[in-house]
Design a protein around this motif. Structure first.
Motif, PDB file in Angstrom:
ATOM      1  N   THR A   1      37.848  35.245  41.977  1.00  0.00           N
ATOM      2  CA  THR A   1      36.662  35.892  41.363  1.00  0.00           C
ATOM      3  C   THR A   1      36.695  37.349  43.501  1.00  0.00           C
ATOM      4  OG1 THR A   1      34.617  34.918  42.661  1.00  0.00           O
ATOM      5  CG2 THR A   1      35.718  35.211  39.709  1.00  0.00           C
ATOM      6  N   PRO A   2      37.878  37.077  43.593  1.00  0.00           N
ATOM      7  CA  PRO A   2      37.600  38.305  44.964  1.00  0.00           C
ATOM      8  C   PRO A   2      36.669  39.576  44.681  1.00  0.00           C
ATOM      9  CG  PRO A   2      40.301  38.568  43.787  1.00  0.00           C
ATOM     10  CD  PRO A   2      39.120  37.578  43.293  1.00  0.00           C
ATOM     11  N   LEU A   3      36.481  39.767  45.351  1.00  0.00           N
ATOM     12  CA  LEU A   3      35.320  41.000  45.925  1.00  0.00           C
ATOM     13  C   LEU A   3      36.266  41.925  46.956  1.00  0.00           C
ATOM     14  CD1 LEU A   3      33.112  43.206  44.963  1.00  0.00           C
ATOM     15  CD2 LEU A   3      31.470  42.020  46.163  1.00  0.00           C
ATOM     16  N   PHE A   4      36.913  42.844  46.314  1.00  0.00           N
ATOM     17  CA  PHE A   4      36.974  44.598  47.678  1.00  0.00           C
ATOM     18  C   PHE A   4      36.163  45.355  47.392  1.00  0.00           C
ATOM     19  CE2 PHE A   4      41.556  42.532  45.908  1.00  0.00           C
ATOM     20  CZ  PHE A   4      41.690  41.628  46.485  1.00  0.00           C
ATOM     21  N   ILE A   5      35.712  45.734  49.013  1.00  0.00           N
ATOM     22  CA  ILE A   5      34.607  46.645  49.292  1.00  0.00           C
ATOM     23  C   ILE A   5      35.043  48.070  50.148  1.00  0.00           C
ATOM     24  CG2 ILE A   5      32.540  46.944  50.239  1.00  0.00           C
ATOM     25  CD1 ILE A   5      31.288  44.657  49.610  1.00  0.00           C
ATOM     26  N   ASN A   6      35.406  48.770  49.544  1.00  0.00           N
ATOM     27  CA  ASN A   6      35.989  50.404  50.112  1.00  0.00           C
ATOM     28  C   ASN A   6      36.689  49.988  50.542  1.00  0.00           C
ATOM     29  OD1 ASN A   6      33.121  51.777  50.047  1.00  0.00           O
ATOM     30  ND2 ASN A   6      32.349  50.702  51.512  1.00  0.00           N
TER      31      ASN A   6
ATOM     32  N   LYS B   1      29.852  36.154  40.349  1.00  0.00           N
ATOM     33  CA  LYS B   1      29.671  35.797  41.756  1.00  0.00           C
ATOM     34  C   LYS B   1      31.317  35.344  42.153  1.00  0.00           C
ATOM     35  CE  LYS B   1      24.953  34.167  41.907  1.00  0.00           C
ATOM     36  NZ  LYS B   1      24.032  33.354  42.353  1.00  0.00           N
ATOM     37  N   HIS B   2      31.378  35.792  43.794  1.00  0.00           N
ATOM     38  CA  HIS B   2      32.523  35.985  44.317  1.00  0.00           C
ATOM     39  C   HIS B   2      32.515  34.439  45.147  1.00  0.00           C
ATOM     40  CE1 HIS B   2      32.722  40.169  42.976  1.00  0.00           C
ATOM     41  NE2 HIS B   2      31.975  40.164  42.627  1.00  0.00           N
ATOM     42  N   ASP B   3      34.220  33.786  44.980  1.00  0.00           N
ATOM     43  CA  ASP B   3      34.723  32.938  46.006  1.00  0.00           C
ATOM     44  C   ASP B   3      35.284  34.140  47.459  1.00  0.00           C
ATOM     45  OD1 ASP B   3      36.410  34.443  44.915  1.00  0.00           O
ATOM     46  OD2 ASP B   3      37.331  31.783  44.007  1.00  0.00           O
ATOM     47  N   LEU B   4      35.143  35.204  47.770  1.00  0.00           N
ATOM     48  CA  LEU B   4      35.789  35.756  48.544  1.00  0.00           C
ATOM     49  C   LEU B   4      34.775  37.076  48.291  1.00  0.00           C
ATOM     50  CD1 LEU B   4      38.318  36.509  50.489  1.00  0.00           C
ATOM     51  CD2 LEU B   4      39.136  37.443  48.907  1.00  0.00           C
ATOM     52  N   VAL B   5      34.913  37.807  49.322  1.00  0.00           N
ATOM     53  CA  VAL B   5      35.324  39.574  49.517  1.00  0.00           C
ATOM     54  C   VAL B   5      35.563  39.390  50.953  1.00  0.00           C
ATOM     55  CG1 VAL B   5      32.858  41.325  49.815  1.00  0.00           C
ATOM     56  CG2 VAL B   5      32.423  38.976  49.334  1.00  0.00           C
ATOM     57  N   VAL B   6      36.432  41.070  51.057  1.00  0.00           N
ATOM     58  CA  VAL B   6      36.652  41.267  51.545  1.00  0.00           C
ATOM     59  C   VAL B   6      36.398  43.140  51.496  1.00  0.00           C
ATOM     60  CG1 VAL B   6      39.253  42.610  52.101  1.00  0.00           C
ATOM     61  CG2 VAL B   6      38.960  40.516  50.862  1.00  0.00           C
ATOM     62  N   ILE B   7      36.026  43.534  53.247  1.00  0.00           N
ATOM     63  CA  ILE B   7      35.093  44.550  53.793  1.00  0.00           C
ATOM     64  C   ILE B   7      35.240  45.159  54.460  1.00  0.00           C
ATOM     65  CG2 ILE B   7      32.792  45.599  54.398  1.00  0.00           C
ATOM     66  CD1 ILE B   7      31.587  42.713  53.259  1.00  0.00           C
TER      67      ILE B   7
ATOM     68  N   ILE C   1      39.355  40.354  39.465  1.00  0.00           N
ATOM     69  CA  ILE C   1      39.226  41.481  40.601  1.00  0.00           C
ATOM     70  C   ILE C   1      38.441  42.235  40.357  1.00  0.00           C
ATOM     71  CG2 ILE C   1      39.735  42.904  42.255  1.00  0.00           C
ATOM     72  CD1 ILE C   1      43.281  41.397  42.336  1.00  0.00           C
ATOM     73  N   THR C   2      37.252  42.416  41.319  1.00  0.00           N
ATOM     74  CA  THR C   2      36.264  43.088  41.309  1.00  0.00           C
ATOM     75  C   THR C   2      36.583  44.182  42.795  1.00  0.00           C
ATOM     76  OG1 THR C   2      34.808  42.274  40.091  1.00  0.00           O
ATOM     77  CG2 THR C   2      33.911  44.448  41.164  1.00  0.00           C
ATOM     78  N   CYS C   3      36.678  45.482  42.722  1.00  0.00           N
ATOM     79  CA  CYS C   3      36.748  46.896  43.292  1.00  0.00           C
ATOM     80  C   CYS C   3      35.623  47.668  43.341  1.00  0.00           C
ATOM     81  CB  CYS C   3      37.913  47.572  43.489  1.00  0.00           C
ATOM     82  SG  CYS C   3      39.641  46.936  43.508  1.00  0.00           S
ATOM     83  N   TYR C   4      34.691  48.010  45.000  1.00  0.00           N
ATOM     84  CA  TYR C   4      33.424  48.362  44.064  1.00  0.00           C
ATOM     85  C   TYR C   4      33.531  49.503  45.617  1.00  0.00           C
ATOM     86  CZ  TYR C   4      28.696  49.720  46.717  1.00  0.00           C
ATOM     87  OH  TYR C   4      27.260  50.064  46.947  1.00  0.00           O
ATOM     88  N   ASN C   5      33.767  50.973  45.144  1.00  0.00           N
ATOM     89  CA  ASN C   5      33.776  51.992  46.704  1.00  0.00           C
ATOM     90  C   ASN C   5      32.682  52.488  46.813  1.00  0.00           C
ATOM     91  OD1 ASN C   5      36.820  50.623  45.575  1.00  0.00           O
ATOM     92  ND2 ASN C   5      37.382  51.854  47.366  1.00  0.00           N
ATOM     93  N   THR C   6      31.793  53.520  47.998  1.00  0.00           N
ATOM     94  CA  THR C   6      30.622  53.891  47.941  1.00  0.00           C
ATOM     95  C   THR C   6      31.775  55.570  48.255  1.00  0.00           C
ATOM     96  OG1 THR C   6      30.923  53.005  50.277  1.00  0.00           O
ATOM     97  CG2 THR C   6      29.344  52.261  48.719  1.00  0.00           C
ATOM     98  N   ASN C   7      33.020  55.551  48.104  1.00  0.00           N
ATOM     99  CA  ASN C   7      33.580  56.778  48.366  1.00  0.00           C
ATOM    100  C   ASN C   7      34.275  56.963  47.021  1.00  0.00           C
ATOM    101  OD1 ASN C   7      36.338  58.737  48.493  1.00  0.00           O
ATOM    102  ND2 ASN C   7      35.393  58.612  50.883  1.00  0.00           N
TER     103      ASN C   7
END
Length: 353
Positions: free
Chosen positions: A21-26, A79-85, A45-51
């Motif tokens: 369940t990866p989360l990619f931020i910005n 919930k996520h097991d990996l976050v890439v920021i 995959i979840t992609c979260y962007n503030t742009n």
């Protein structure tokens, strides 16, 4: 779009990014997500962007394959097991981001931070020492650094994130009018009024009435002064940043004002015409210098400027003097004057009607 240096570094280390369940931020839409889906087709995959621009690009391409979010506050059912920021320009924004995602992390989730060296990513181990165990450098390439660490869930950390705790408030007094400004981390001029905006506020039209558009509104200080000083105005504020939009809404509320605050990729969501257009336009997207959105705005804004026999309309812009905005305005809007100069900033003014 060519693949960015940041994405190239991530792809060099794709085996480190295995997750359920990866989360990619910005992150940008530049090919990295396509490769990730190829290597890990079962990942949720979840992609979260503030742009808003990056969000649109990802959402339009992967709408049916991944979850995409654009907001000032991260919320999810999983919930996520990996976050890439993508390491933010503001260190305060990194702290904000880590606190915000904490309730959505599985125990021992892997946190990856990636960014260009000139963007300050080398400070990642120090800045995350309270949040990660053993944050270590994984790779260095393409003028970028990649760090990784493990987050161990602590007691009470799953409590709800309270975004109100992260606003910084300060007062400004302009021409006898006191304003309360609220800004989230990462928003331009978060802690004090910047020189360019102050110069613009000193050189607003002497009288304003009707619809006003504030392009690149940031925390909303320009619109708030206009709303307080000229009560017969109808305020519209736009920005590309979800954090700026939330800040501008709060600033309006704290000053007893209302306005239409919305996200837009330059003029993509601008559908009305205005008597007055004001802007301290941005020339950064994250840590990158980008003039495209402002140049597109200047080339296309004329059709959104309305004037009547009873009332003329105008555009007031403040910009660093090294930016070549005046020739663009002269060509695409019409006669434009430089009406003030101070500390490396110019005020450009066009009147229609």
């Amino acid at each position: 779009m060519s693949i960015s240096n940041i994405s190239q570094v991530l792809l060099r280390n794709i085996e480190v990014l295995s997750a359920t369940t990866p989360l990619f931020i910005n992150l940008m839409e530049d090919g990295f997500i396509t490769r990730y889906l190829h290597d890990y087709p079962n990942a949720n995959i979840t992609c979260y962007n503030t742009n808003f621009i990056d969000y649109l690009a990802i959402n339009n391409k992967y709408e049916n394959q991944i979850k995409t979010l654009f907001s000032s506050e991260y919320k999810n059912e999983i919930k996520h097991d990996l976050v890439v920021i993508n390491f933010p320009k503001s260190k305060d924004e990194l702290a904000f981001t880590l606190a915000m995602i904490a309730p959505y992390l599985l125990n021992n989730a892997k946190i990856i931070l990636v960014g260009e060296k000139k963007g300050g990513v080398q400070s990642a181990p120090k800045l995350t020492q309270h949040f990660l165990t053993s944050c270590q450098k994984i790779d260095a390439a393409r003028h970028c650094l990649l760090f990784g660490g493990i987050h161990e869930t602590k007691e009470g950390e799953s409590d709800a994130f309270i975004i109100e705790d992260w606003y910084k408030n300060y007062e400004v007094n302009i021409s006898g009018i006191t304003l309360i400004i609220a800004a989230l981390p990462g928003v331009f001029s978060q802690k004090k009024l910047d020189v360019g905006t102050a110069l613009l506020l000193d050189n607003l039209p002497k009288y304003m009435q009707g619809k006003v558009l504030d392009f690149g509104c940031g925390a909303g200080v320009i619109s708030c002064l206009i709303g307080k000083k000229f009560t017969n105005t109808d305020l519209s504020l736009l920005d590309v940043s979800a954090l700026a939009i939330a800040s501008a809404k709060r600033t309006l509320m704290l000053n007893g004002l209302t306005g239409n605050v919305f996200a837009s990729d330059s003029l993509s969501n601008v559908n009305e015409s205005y008597q007055h257009i004001v802007s301290n336009p941005p020339f950064h997207q994250g840590t990158q210098t980008s003039y495209q959105a402002t140049e597109d705005f200047l080339r296309g804004i004329k059709k959104h400027l309305t004037a009547t026999k009873q009332q003329k309309s105008d555009i007031t812009i403040v910009a660093n003097s090294f930016l070549q905005y005046l020739p663009i305005m002269q060509q695409h809007i019409g006669k434009t004057n430089t009406i003030a100069r101070k500390q490396g900033f110019n005020i450009y003014y066009h009147k229609k009607g």
